[in-house]
Write an enzyme that holds these catalytic residues in place. Sequence first.
Site, PDB file in Angstrom:
ATOM      1  N   GLY A 109      -3.576 -10.565  13.071  1.00  0.00           N
ATOM      2  CA  GLY A 109      -2.064 -10.637  13.257  1.00  0.00           C
ATOM      3  C   GLY A 109      -2.716 -11.509  14.622  1.00  0.00           C
ATOM      4  O   GLY A 109      -3.005 -11.268  15.553  1.00  0.00           O
ATOM      5  N   ARG A 151      -4.949 -13.682   7.495  1.00  0.00           N
ATOM      6  CA  ARG A 151      -5.856 -11.979   7.126  1.00  0.00           C
ATOM      7  C   ARG A 151      -6.251 -12.668   5.679  1.00  0.00           C
ATOM      8  O   ARG A 151      -6.534 -11.012   5.343  1.00  0.00           O
ATOM      9  CB  ARG A 151      -4.007 -11.173   6.481  1.00  0.00           C
ATOM     10  CG  ARG A 151      -3.519 -11.062   8.389  1.00  0.00           C
ATOM     11  CD  ARG A 151      -2.652  -9.578   7.692  1.00  0.00           C
ATOM     12  NE  ARG A 151      -1.731  -9.244   9.029  1.00  0.00           N
ATOM     13  CZ  ARG A 151      -2.402  -8.637   9.750  1.00  0.00           C
ATOM     14  NH1 ARG A 151      -3.718  -7.788  10.186  1.00  0.00           N
ATOM     15  NH2 ARG A 151      -1.365  -7.766  10.757  1.00  0.00           N
ATOM     16  N   ASP A 167      -9.831  -4.868  14.467  1.00  0.00           N
ATOM     17  CA  ASP A 167     -11.042  -4.773  13.217  1.00  0.00           C
ATOM     18  C   ASP A 167     -11.215  -4.863  11.778  1.00  0.00           C
ATOM     19  O   ASP A 167     -12.621  -5.276  11.132  1.00  0.00           O
ATOM     20  CB  ASP A 167     -10.735  -3.122  13.266  1.00  0.00           C
ATOM     21  CG  ASP A 167      -9.241  -3.192  12.374  1.00  0.00           C
ATOM     22  OD1 ASP A 167      -9.197  -1.431  12.243  1.00  0.00           O
ATOM     23  OD2 ASP A 167      -8.582  -4.067  12.470  1.00  0.00           O
ATOM     24  N   THR A 205      -5.866  -7.728  19.767  1.00  0.00           N
ATOM     25  CA  THR A 205      -4.901  -6.979  18.773  1.00  0.00           C
ATOM     26  C   THR A 205      -3.744  -5.797  19.593  1.00  0.00           C
ATOM     27  O   THR A 205      -4.363  -5.729  20.696  1.00  0.00           O
ATOM     28  CB  THR A 205      -5.581  -5.738  17.993  1.00  0.00           C
ATOM     29  OG1 THR A 205      -4.137  -5.492  17.178  1.00  0.00           O
ATOM     30  CG2 THR A 205      -5.822  -4.951  19.063  1.00  0.00           C
ATOM     31  N   ILE A 206      -2.357  -6.432  19.853  1.00  0.00           N
ATOM     32  CA  ILE A 206      -1.004  -5.381  19.988  1.00  0.00           C
ATOM     33  C   ILE A 206      -1.786  -4.234  20.451  1.00  0.00           C
ATOM     34  O   ILE A 206      -0.924  -3.391  21.215  1.00  0.00           O
ATOM     35  CB  ILE A 206       0.004  -6.072  19.539  1.00  0.00           C
ATOM     36  CG1 ILE A 206       0.536  -5.214  18.288  1.00  0.00           C
ATOM     37  CG2 ILE A 206       0.359  -7.933  20.146  1.00  0.00           C
ATOM     38  CD1 ILE A 206       1.739  -5.380  18.069  1.00  0.00           C
ATOM     39  N   ASP A 207      -2.190  -4.095  18.907  1.00  0.00           N
ATOM     40  CA  ASP A 207      -2.657  -1.706  19.000  1.00  0.00           C
ATOM     41  C   ASP A 207      -2.735  -1.600  19.416  1.00  0.00           C
ATOM     42  O   ASP A 207      -2.550  -0.638  20.074  1.00  0.00           O
ATOM     43  CB  ASP A 207      -2.826  -2.109  17.132  1.00  0.00           C
ATOM     44  CG  ASP A 207      -2.453  -2.948  16.760  1.00  0.00           C
ATOM     45  OD1 ASP A 207      -2.631  -3.063  15.109  1.00  0.00           O
ATOM     46  OD2 ASP A 207      -1.018  -2.493  16.259  1.00  0.00           O
ATOM     47  N   ASP A 217      -5.717   0.035  19.292  1.00  0.00           N
ATOM     48  CA  ASP A 217      -7.040   0.271  18.442  1.00  0.00           C
ATOM     49  C   ASP A 217      -8.596  -0.063  18.474  1.00  0.00           C
ATOM     50  O   ASP A 217      -8.964   0.990  17.341  1.00  0.00           O
ATOM     51  CB  ASP A 217      -6.129   0.781  17.199  1.00  0.00           C
ATOM     52  CG  ASP A 217      -5.807  -0.652  16.505  1.00  0.00           C
ATOM     53  OD1 ASP A 217      -5.198  -0.227  15.560  1.00  0.00           O
ATOM     54  OD2 ASP A 217      -5.849  -1.588  17.054  1.00  0.00           O
ATOM     55  N   ARG A 225      25.682   6.777  22.562  1.00  0.00           N
ATOM     56  CA  ARG A 225      24.806   6.468  21.782  1.00  0.00           C
ATOM     57  C   ARG A 225      23.297   7.024  21.771  1.00  0.00           C
ATOM     58  O   ARG A 225      23.029   6.901  22.732  1.00  0.00           O
ATOM     59  CB  ARG A 225      24.752   5.087  20.773  1.00  0.00           C
ATOM     60  CG  ARG A 225      26.655   5.289  20.344  1.00  0.00           C
ATOM     61  CD  ARG A 225      26.096   3.915  19.858  1.00  0.00           C
ATOM     62  NE  ARG A 225      27.976   2.894  18.673  1.00  0.00           N
ATOM     63  CZ  ARG A 225      27.640   1.597  18.544  1.00  0.00           C
ATOM     64  NH1 ARG A 225      27.009   0.805  19.054  1.00  0.00           N
ATOM     65  NH2 ARG A 225      28.629   1.981  18.026  1.00  0.00           N
ATOM     66  N   ARG A 279       0.348  -0.186  13.765  1.00  0.00           N
ATOM     67  CA  ARG A 279      -0.254   0.252  12.582  1.00  0.00           C
ATOM     68  C   ARG A 279      -0.085   2.003  12.876  1.00  0.00           C
ATOM     69  O   ARG A 279       0.665   2.789  13.251  1.00  0.00           O
ATOM     70  CB  ARG A 279      -1.181  -0.438  12.725  1.00  0.00           C
ATOM     71  CG  ARG A 279      -1.316  -0.595  11.123  1.00  0.00           C
ATOM     72  CD  ARG A 279      -2.864  -0.902  10.570  1.00  0.00           C
ATOM     73  NE  ARG A 279      -3.184  -2.875  11.060  1.00  0.00           N
ATOM     74  CZ  ARG A 279      -2.453  -3.526  10.146  1.00  0.00           C
ATOM     75  NH1 ARG A 279      -1.490  -2.751   9.330  1.00  0.00           N
ATOM     76  NH2 ARG A 279      -2.622  -4.843  10.157  1.00  0.00           N
ATOM     77  N   GLN A 337       7.868  -8.355  18.974  1.00  0.00           N
ATOM     78  CA  GLN A 337       5.877  -8.199  20.239  1.00  0.00           C
ATOM     79  C   GLN A 337       4.749  -8.599  19.787  1.00  0.00           C
ATOM     80  O   GLN A 337       3.998  -8.254  20.709  1.00  0.00           O
ATOM     81  CB  GLN A 337       5.866  -6.522  19.503  1.00  0.00           C
ATOM     82  CG  GLN A 337       7.140  -5.672  19.790  1.00  0.00           C
ATOM     83  CD  GLN A 337       6.614  -3.962  19.138  1.00  0.00           C
ATOM     84  OE1 GLN A 337       5.982  -3.596  19.177  1.00  0.00           O
ATOM     85  NE2 GLN A 337       7.813  -4.563  17.808  1.00  0.00           N
ATOM     86  N   ARG A 338       4.573  -9.543  19.286  1.00  0.00           N
ATOM     87  CA  ARG A 338       3.926 -10.377  19.250  1.00  0.00           C
ATOM     88  C   ARG A 338       3.892 -12.158  19.161  1.00  0.00           C
ATOM     89  O   ARG A 338       2.765 -12.876  19.496  1.00  0.00           O
ATOM     90  CB  ARG A 338       3.345 -10.746  17.914  1.00  0.00           C
ATOM     91  CG  ARG A 338       2.678  -9.229  16.965  1.00  0.00           C
ATOM     92  CD  ARG A 338       1.586  -9.575  16.602  1.00  0.00           C
ATOM     93  NE  ARG A 338       1.195 -10.636  15.657  1.00  0.00           N
ATOM     94  CZ  ARG A 338       1.254 -10.163  14.223  1.00  0.00           C
ATOM     95  NH1 ARG A 338       1.751  -9.398  13.550  1.00  0.00           N
ATOM     96  NH2 ARG A 338       0.766 -11.074  13.075  1.00  0.00           N
TER      97      ARG A 338
HETATM   98  O1  F6P Z   1      -1.512  -5.425  13.769  1.00  0.00           O
HETATM   99  C1  F6P Z   1      -0.954  -5.764  14.602  1.00  0.00           C
HETATM  100  C2  F6P Z   1       0.514  -5.734  13.942  1.00  0.00           C
HETATM  101  O2  F6P Z   1       0.853  -6.155  14.752  1.00  0.00           O
HETATM  102  C3  F6P Z   1       0.297  -4.452  13.651  1.00  0.00           C
HETATM  103  O3  F6P Z   1       1.065  -3.817  14.347  1.00  0.00           O
HETATM  104  C4  F6P Z   1       1.658  -4.216  12.155  1.00  0.00           C
HETATM  105  O4  F6P Z   1       2.150  -3.036  11.110  1.00  0.00           O
HETATM  106  C5  F6P Z   1       0.924  -5.542  11.693  1.00  0.00           C
HETATM  107  O5  F6P Z   1       0.113  -6.329  12.440  1.00  0.00           O
HETATM  108  C6  F6P Z   1       2.051  -6.543  10.914  1.00  0.00           C
HETATM  109  O6  F6P Z   1       1.058  -7.289  10.251  1.00  0.00           O
HETATM  110  P1  F6P Z   1       2.219  -8.833   9.974  1.00  0.00           P
HETATM  111  O7  F6P Z   1       2.070  -9.583  10.901  1.00  0.00           O
HETATM  112  O8  F6P Z   1       0.993  -9.216   8.906  1.00  0.00           O
HETATM  113  O9  F6P Z   1       3.201  -8.243   8.557  1.00  0.00           O
END
Ligand code: F6P
Length: 355
Positions: free
Chosen positions: A10, A72, A103, A125-127, A129, A162, A171, A279-280
């Site tokens: 990603g 990917r 990873d 990674t934005i995660d 993790d 609301r 993830r 977010q990306r």
């Molecule tokens: O690993 C980064 C991430 O943005 C995760 O947070 C998310 O679940 C996944 O990639 C989304 O993958 P794609 O961009 O292939 O839809």
Amino acid sequence: MKIGMLTGGGDCPGLNAVIRAVVRKGVFTYSDEFVGFLEGWRGLVEDKSMPLDLEAVGGILPRGGTILRTSRTNPSKHPDGLDRCMAALEKNKIEALIAIGGDDTLSVAQKLHERGAKVVGVPKTIDNDLGGTDYTFGFDTACNIVCEALDRVHTTAEAHNRVMVVEVMGRDAGWIALYSGIAGGADVILIPERPFDVDKVADSIRQRHERGLYFSIVVVAEGAKFSSAEPGQGAPVLQDMGKDEFGHVKLGGIANILAREIEKRTNYETRAVVLGHIQRGGTPSAFDRVLATRYGLGAIDMVHRGEFGSMAALRSNKIVSIPLLEAISKNRVVDNEMIQIVDGLFEKSAEKHSA
Ligand code: F6P
């Protein structure tokens, strides 16, 4: 040296800052020559590349995405994929390869290292993790994007009395939800590491209303799970049954289900917002530009020190070299200590609600 580079998995803001730093130090300090392989590991499987020189990296620091593009692609899922990667390195006379990824990408780098390729990894990674490093670049920018979104959601939630349920990426880790939830002043933060009881979530929202606060913000990680006998008890909500080449499912959709369940229990108007790939995107934060640059500078030095099969890592604000195996062996999820700390932010309900 003639050095190859690729960006896999990603994308996230900061990738171009790494590429730029590697090329600049490589050219200025080591007189290296660079080749950029395109679209992650696909660029090696299909031998698709572009020259990477000072001109190619000019002006890319603030640009999101990656000039090398990404994918990917998992070579192990392609006929002779790993052999084709090794052949492409040989054909292009690549003396060392810098792989920038999470990873999945780095697990392929480890496989090629075991076949004799000279590989150095950079964690991305934005995660946030990835094991072995304090922060991955991309994470800070994602948190800033979510925090800005939460500030905006706050005003419309308050205007309409609301409950707003905001779904964020990450993830199977709750780092984005936790950090951006704290920064954005969320009233409930739900993370994969702690399955939640929606009745208790409804209780804590009701308690706010009883204190005259007629709006609430719930931040839920895409990988969060219902604990009680709710739809999909104990399992994350999936967009569809598809999987990517590394076997990852497509998480997403919990906010809509959770919003419905909250409204059913409280009778408060509730809406869902899924931030998704926003977010990306876009320009990296200053923190990520610096961190990404430091990772790139560290990686090219590691190449020239012959530290192959390793990854540049941030440890107590120092860039160090750790074995790739350590980084990919276990994902870094939110630990109980951090969860306990954050719990202190929230009112203790008669029924303790999940964080
Ligand atoms: O690993 C980064 C991430 O943005 C995760 O947070 C998310 O679940 C996944 O990639 C989304 O993958 P794609 O961009 O292939 O839809």
